[in-house]
Design a protein around this motif. Structure first.
Motif, short mmCIF file in Angstrom:
data_model
loop_
_atom_site.label_atom_id
_atom_site.label_comp_id
_atom_site.label_asym_id
_atom_site.label_seq_id
_atom_site.Cartn_x
_atom_site.Cartn_y
_atom_site.Cartn_z
N GLU A 74 -3.93 -11.49 -11.37
CA GLU A 74 -5.38 -11.31 -11.42
C GLU A 74 -5.75 -10.11 -10.56
O GLU A 74 -5.49 -10.07 -9.36
N ALA A 75 -6.37 -9.11 -11.20
CA ALA A 75 -6.81 -7.90 -10.50
C ALA A 75 -8.09 -7.41 -11.15
O ALA A 75 -8.17 -7.34 -12.38
N PRO A 76 -9.09 -7.06 -10.37
CA PRO A 76 -10.34 -6.58 -10.97
C PRO A 76 -10.29 -5.15 -11.47
O PRO A 76 -11.06 -4.79 -12.36
N TRP A 77 -9.40 -4.31 -10.91
CA TRP A 77 -9.46 -2.88 -11.21
C TRP A 77 -8.12 -2.31 -11.65
O TRP A 77 -7.05 -2.80 -11.28
N ARG A 78 -8.22 -1.24 -12.43
CA ARG A 78 -7.10 -0.35 -12.66
C ARG A 78 -7.02 0.58 -11.45
O ARG A 78 -8.03 0.97 -10.88
N TYR A 79 -5.80 0.92 -11.05
CA TYR A 79 -5.62 1.77 -9.87
C TYR A 79 -5.99 3.21 -10.23
O TYR A 79 -5.20 3.95 -10.79
N GLY A 80 -7.20 3.57 -9.93
CA GLY A 80 -7.71 4.90 -10.21
C GLY A 80 -8.89 5.18 -9.31
O GLY A 80 -9.37 4.31 -8.56
N PHE A 81 -9.42 6.41 -9.37
CA PHE A 81 -10.51 6.82 -8.51
C PHE A 81 -11.78 6.03 -8.83
O PHE A 81 -12.09 5.83 -10.01
N PRO A 82 -12.55 5.61 -7.81
CA PRO A 82 -12.33 5.79 -6.37
C PRO A 82 -11.60 4.63 -5.69
O PRO A 82 -11.44 4.64 -4.48
N LEU A 101 -15.09 -4.87 1.80
CA LEU A 101 -15.85 -4.75 0.56
C LEU A 101 -14.96 -5.06 -0.64
O LEU A 101 -15.33 -5.84 -1.52
N LEU A 102 -13.76 -4.45 -0.69
CA LEU A 102 -12.84 -4.70 -1.79
C LEU A 102 -12.42 -6.17 -1.83
O LEU A 102 -12.32 -6.77 -2.91
N GLY A 103 -12.18 -6.75 -0.65
CA GLY A 103 -11.79 -8.15 -0.60
C GLY A 103 -12.89 -9.08 -1.10
O GLY A 103 -12.62 -10.05 -1.82
N ASP A 104 -14.13 -8.78 -0.74
CA ASP A 104 -15.23 -9.62 -1.21
C ASP A 104 -15.41 -9.49 -2.72
O ASP A 104 -15.74 -10.47 -3.41
N MET A 105 -15.19 -8.29 -3.25
CA MET A 105 -15.31 -8.11 -4.70
C MET A 105 -14.16 -8.78 -5.43
O MET A 105 -14.33 -9.31 -6.53
N LEU A 106 -12.96 -8.78 -4.84
CA LEU A 106 -11.85 -9.53 -5.42
C LEU A 106 -12.17 -11.03 -5.40
O LEU A 106 -11.89 -11.74 -6.37
N ALA A 107 -12.76 -11.51 -4.32
CA ALA A 107 -13.14 -12.92 -4.26
C ALA A 107 -14.15 -13.26 -5.35
O ALA A 107 -14.07 -14.31 -5.98
N ARG A 108 -15.09 -12.37 -5.59
CA ARG A 108 -16.07 -12.61 -6.65
C ARG A 108 -15.40 -12.63 -8.01
O ARG A 108 -15.71 -13.47 -8.87
N VAL A 203 -0.85 -12.76 -2.36
CA VAL A 203 -1.93 -11.79 -2.21
C VAL A 203 -1.35 -10.45 -1.76
O VAL A 203 -0.59 -10.38 -0.79
N ASP A 204 -1.72 -9.38 -2.47
CA ASP A 204 -1.29 -8.03 -2.12
C ASP A 204 -2.41 -7.06 -2.45
O ASP A 204 -3.43 -7.45 -3.05
N ASP A 205 -2.23 -5.79 -2.09
CA ASP A 205 -3.29 -4.83 -2.37
C ASP A 205 -3.16 -4.23 -3.78
O ASP A 205 -4.13 -4.20 -4.53
N VAL A 206 -1.97 -3.76 -4.15
CA VAL A 206 -1.77 -3.10 -5.44
C VAL A 206 -0.49 -3.61 -6.09
O VAL A 206 0.52 -3.82 -5.40
N LEU A 207 -0.52 -3.81 -7.40
CA LEU A 207 0.68 -4.12 -8.16
C LEU A 207 1.06 -2.86 -8.93
O LEU A 207 0.29 -2.38 -9.77
N THR A 208 2.23 -2.31 -8.63
CA THR A 208 2.67 -1.07 -9.27
C THR A 208 3.72 -1.39 -10.31
O THR A 208 3.41 -1.60 -11.48
N THR A 209 4.98 -1.48 -9.92
CA THR A 209 6.02 -1.88 -10.88
C THR A 209 6.16 -3.39 -10.95
O THR A 209 6.80 -3.91 -11.87
N GLY A 210 5.60 -4.10 -9.99
CA GLY A 210 5.74 -5.56 -9.95
C GLY A 210 7.00 -6.03 -9.25
O GLY A 210 7.29 -7.23 -9.28
N THR A 211 7.73 -5.12 -8.61
CA THR A 211 9.00 -5.49 -7.99
C THR A 211 8.81 -6.47 -6.84
O THR A 211 9.51 -7.49 -6.73
N CYS A 232 -4.38 -9.41 -6.58
CA CYS A 232 -4.36 -8.09 -5.96
C CYS A 232 -5.63 -7.33 -6.31
O CYS A 232 -6.38 -7.72 -7.22
N LEU A 233 -5.86 -6.24 -5.61
CA LEU A 233 -7.06 -5.44 -5.84
C LEU A 233 -6.95 -4.63 -7.14
O LEU A 233 -7.93 -4.51 -7.87
N ALA A 234 -5.78 -4.06 -7.39
CA ALA A 234 -5.68 -3.12 -8.50
C ALA A 234 -4.30 -3.16 -9.12
O ALA A 234 -3.30 -3.49 -8.46
N ARG A 235 -4.25 -2.80 -10.40
CA ARG A 235 -3.00 -2.72 -11.17
C ARG A 235 -2.83 -1.29 -11.66
O ARG A 235 -3.75 -0.70 -12.24
#
Length: 242
Positions: A74-82, A101-108, A203-211, A232-235
């Motif tokens: 579960e991630a709200p965002w694609r890893y991109g700007f900003p 801020l990012l954590g509260d938006m992930l909670a939402r 819980v992590d910040d970003v999922l990249t390769t998923g390793t 996580c915050l972003a994929r």
């Protein structure tokens, strides 16, 4: 469960009246509607690993061919700007208000997902840092995110169940094969952890390769966990994808 916005701390609202991105008027969270709309929201994605895809609700080819040990990302965002810049400033510059801020938006985001049928986990487990890396950085961003999620969503938190027992070079900048070699024996489960039959969320910040998610979920599943999700915050998209 009450609406997440109704449960936001009054102090958080009182001390962050403006948008942290454009410094204009904020709203229920310290981000204005315009900046929130321009975030790289993750719409179409793999139903398992959340890889950005043109379609929604189907697994990607890699998950069909080699199902991962985790059940859902579960991630709200694609890893991109900003979002990429905000995560970097939180993680490497200690800009905790941005992380909050990012954590509260992930909670939402998770609160909406729970209302849509995502099962609540029995506990949140932050991705651990090696002691040397923790001393160098001064904090574990995954641990901070997990604490905020636990508080906002009223979910149990187990900070010490996952251990980083071997340190290696940072995952950032390594290819998939190097990431796997780097993490093959990096993690362990605390001897006091009782995970059998539980639904756990890493819980992590970003999922990249998923390793990292792969090895941690496999560790938990082998110890008897019934289900393991990743929050996580972003994929990140595949290289070359927009």
């Amino acid at each position: 469960m009450r609406s997440l916005l109704a449960r936001l701390r009054p102090a958080w609202l009182r001390h962050t009246p403006g948008c942290l991105l454009c410094h204009g008027p904020g709203s229920a969270l310290p981000i204005c509607a315009g900046c929130e709309a321009e975030l790289p929201w993750l719409f179409g994605h793999c139903a398992i690993c959340a890889l950005p895809l043109p379609t929604q609700g189907l697994p990607c080819g890699d998950c069909l061919k080699r199902p991962p040990p985790f059940d859902r990302v579960e991630a709200p965002w694609r890893y991109g700007f900003p979002v990429d810049s905000l995560i970097t400033r939180f993680k490497h510059q200690g800009r905790w208000p941005l992380g909050r801020l990012l954590g509260d938006m992930l909670a939402r985001h998770l609160d909406h997902a729970f209302h849509d049928g995502l099962p609540h986990p029995d506990a949140l487990l932050p991705v651990p840092l090696a002691p040397a890396r923790l001393r160098q950085r001064g904090f574990n961003q995954a641990q901070m995110l997990a604490r905020w999620l636990s508080d906002e969503l009223q979910l149990p938190l187990q900070e010490g169940w996952l251990k980083r027992v071997e340190d290696g070079p940072p995952q950032q900048g390594l290819d998939a094969a190097a990431r796997r070699r780097n993490l093959r024996r990096a993690f362990a489960l605390d001897e006091r952890a009782e995970v059998r039959g539980l639904h756990l969320a890493i819980v992590d910040d970003v999922l990249t390769t998923g390793t990292t998610a792969h090895f941690l979920a496999r560790l938990l599943k082998r110890a008897g966990a019934a289900r393991v999700d990743i929050y996580c915050l972003a994929r990140t998209p595949r290289p070359g994808d927009l």
